[in-house]
Design an enzyme around this catalytic site. Structure first.
Site: not given
Length: 341
Positions: A6, A8, A73, A284
Site C-alpha cells: 500500500h 501512493h 486523495s 502507506e
C-alpha cells in the site's frame, strides 16, 4: 523480502498538481482543459521525488518493494464527468508506471480507475485493461463512493459492478478498496471517510453474496479493515441475524486486510483477530499520517516495527511480510520472479 502492498505517489512533482488545477478550472470556464500529452515531467524530476522520499524511507525501514498507486486523495472521482476522470486516471497511472520503470526492483505499479459519480462502472474497463496490459499494473484501486462522501453508489455487491469484476478476475489483479477525498464536511477525508469506507465495504460484503459469483476475486481492505477487527463479534452476530454464513467462511477466502494501523495495540488486535493468511504488510508511508509519535520516537507509519514486535511465529511473519502478497498479487509475484527476486 519485505513487500509493502500500500503505497501512493504523494510526492509527485508539482507539475502534476498544476495540470490537475488547469483541468478543474476549465470545468467552470477558466480556460481550456489540458490534454494528457500536455503534462511534462522529466525522468530526473521523478527520480528526485522518489529517492528523497519513499525510497529513502524504504531503505531506512528495510522495505524492499512497494506496490505504488496514484495519490488516493487526488483521485477525486466526484469532480467533473467521466471524460475528466478518464484523462486524470491516464496521467496518474502513466506516472506511477514510470516510477516502476525507473526503479523496477523497488516499485510495482497499481492503477486508479476513471470512476465518476453516477456513471456505469463498466466504463472503467478500457483503462483497467490498458493499465494492466500496457503499463504492467499489478493491482487496481476501486472507490466504493465516487461521490466524494455522499455514498450515492450502489453497494459493491450490486450487479452494476459485475462487468468490472469480470475483467478484474480475467486479468488476475486484486482490488484495493480505497475511497478518495470527502467533500462532505461531516467526514474528514483520512480520519473518518477512509476508515468508514473500509468498514462499510466489509458490511456490504457480509450482506451480499459476491464471492459465489466471483470465487477468485480478491479484495484488499486497507487501514487494517477500519473498525472490522475491533468489532468482529458484532459482524459475526449481524451475519447470523441476517441469515448469512459465518464471516470467516463467507469472506476470508477472498478478503484481506493490510497493516496500515499506526500503533502497537491496533496491530496486535488485527493479528489476533484475523488469520495470518489474511493480513498483508503495508505502511502507506508519506500518506495520511506523517508525523513522529512522541511516545516512541518513531514515525507513526513505520508499521514494520509493530508487526515484528507482535510475537508472531517466524512462518506467520514471513507470510505477512512477503508470502501473502505474492499469493494475492500474482502479477506482482511474476514481476518479482522475472527480476530474480
Amino acid at each position: 523480502m519485505i513487500i509493502d502492498c500500500h503505497g501512493h505517489y504523494t510526492t509527485a512533482p508539482p507539475a502534476l498538481g498544476e495540470w490537475r488545477e488547469r483541468q478543474v478550472r476549465a470545468l467552470s470556464g477558466g480556460g481550456e482543459a489540458p490534454r494528457p500529452a500536455d503534462l511534462r515531467i522529466g525522468d530526473e524530476e521523478i527520480r528526485e521525488s522518489i529517492e528523497a522520499n519513499q525510497l529513502s524511507q524504504m531503505d531506512q525501514r528495510g522495505i524492499d518493494v512497494t506496490v505504488f498507486s496514484p495519490r488516493a486523495s487526488f483521485m477525486a472521482h466526484h469532480i467533473g464527468d467521466f471524460a475528466v476522470s478518464a484523462d486524470w486516471a491516464r496521467v496518474c497511472n502513466d506516472l506511477c508506471a514510470r516510477v516502476a520503470e525507473l526503479f523496477p526492483t523497488r516499485f510495482a505499479p497499481a492503477a486508479m480507475l476513471p470512476q465518476s459519480t453516477g456513471v456505469d462502472p463498466a466504463t472503467c474497463v478500457p483503462e483497467l485493461i490498458r493499465a494492466v496490459e500496457e503499463l504492467g499494473a499489478v493491482a487496481v484501486n476501486l472507490n466504493p463512493d465516487p461521490s466524494g462522501g455522499h455514498w450515492t453508489a450502489p453497494p459493491l455487491t450490486d450487479r452494476s459492478w459485475y462487468p468490472l469484476y469480470e475483467k478484474i478476475v480475467e486479468l488476475e489483479v486484486p482490488v484495493m478498496v480505497h475511497v478518495s477525498t470527502s467533500e462532505n464536511s461531516a467526514f474528514h477525508t483520512t480520519g473518518a471517510h477512509y476508515l468508514n469506507a473500509d468498514t462499510t465495504a466489509v458490511m456490504q460484503l457480509i450482506q451480499g453474496d459476491l464471492f459465489a459469483d466471483f470465487p477468485t476475486l480478491r479484495l484488499v481492505v486497507p487501514h487494517g479493515g477500519g473498525a472490522v477487527p475491533y468489532h468482529w463479534g458484532r459482524f459475526r452476530g449481524l451475519a447470523q441475524a441476517l441469515g448469512k454464513p459465518e464471516p470467516t467462511e463467507h469472506l476470508l477466502n477472498n478478503v484481506f486486510f493490510d497493516t496500515c494501523v499506526y500503533h502497537q495495540p491496533g496491530i496486535d488486535l488485527l493479528l489476533k483477530v484475523m488469520p495470518h493468511t489474511n493480513v498483508l504488510f503495508a505502511s502507506e508511508m508519506i500518506g495520511a499520517v506523517r508525523g513522529v509519535d512522541p511516545a516512541t520516537g518513531h514515525h507513526f507509519d513505520d508499521t514494520r516495527r509493530y508487526v515484528e514486535a507482535a510475537g508472531l511465529p517466524p512462518a506467520h511473519l514471513a507470510a505477512i511480510e512477503e508470502g501473502n502478497a505474492r499469493t494475492v498479487y500474482p502479477r506482482l509475484d511474476a514481476r518479482l520472479r522475472k527480476a530474480g527476486l
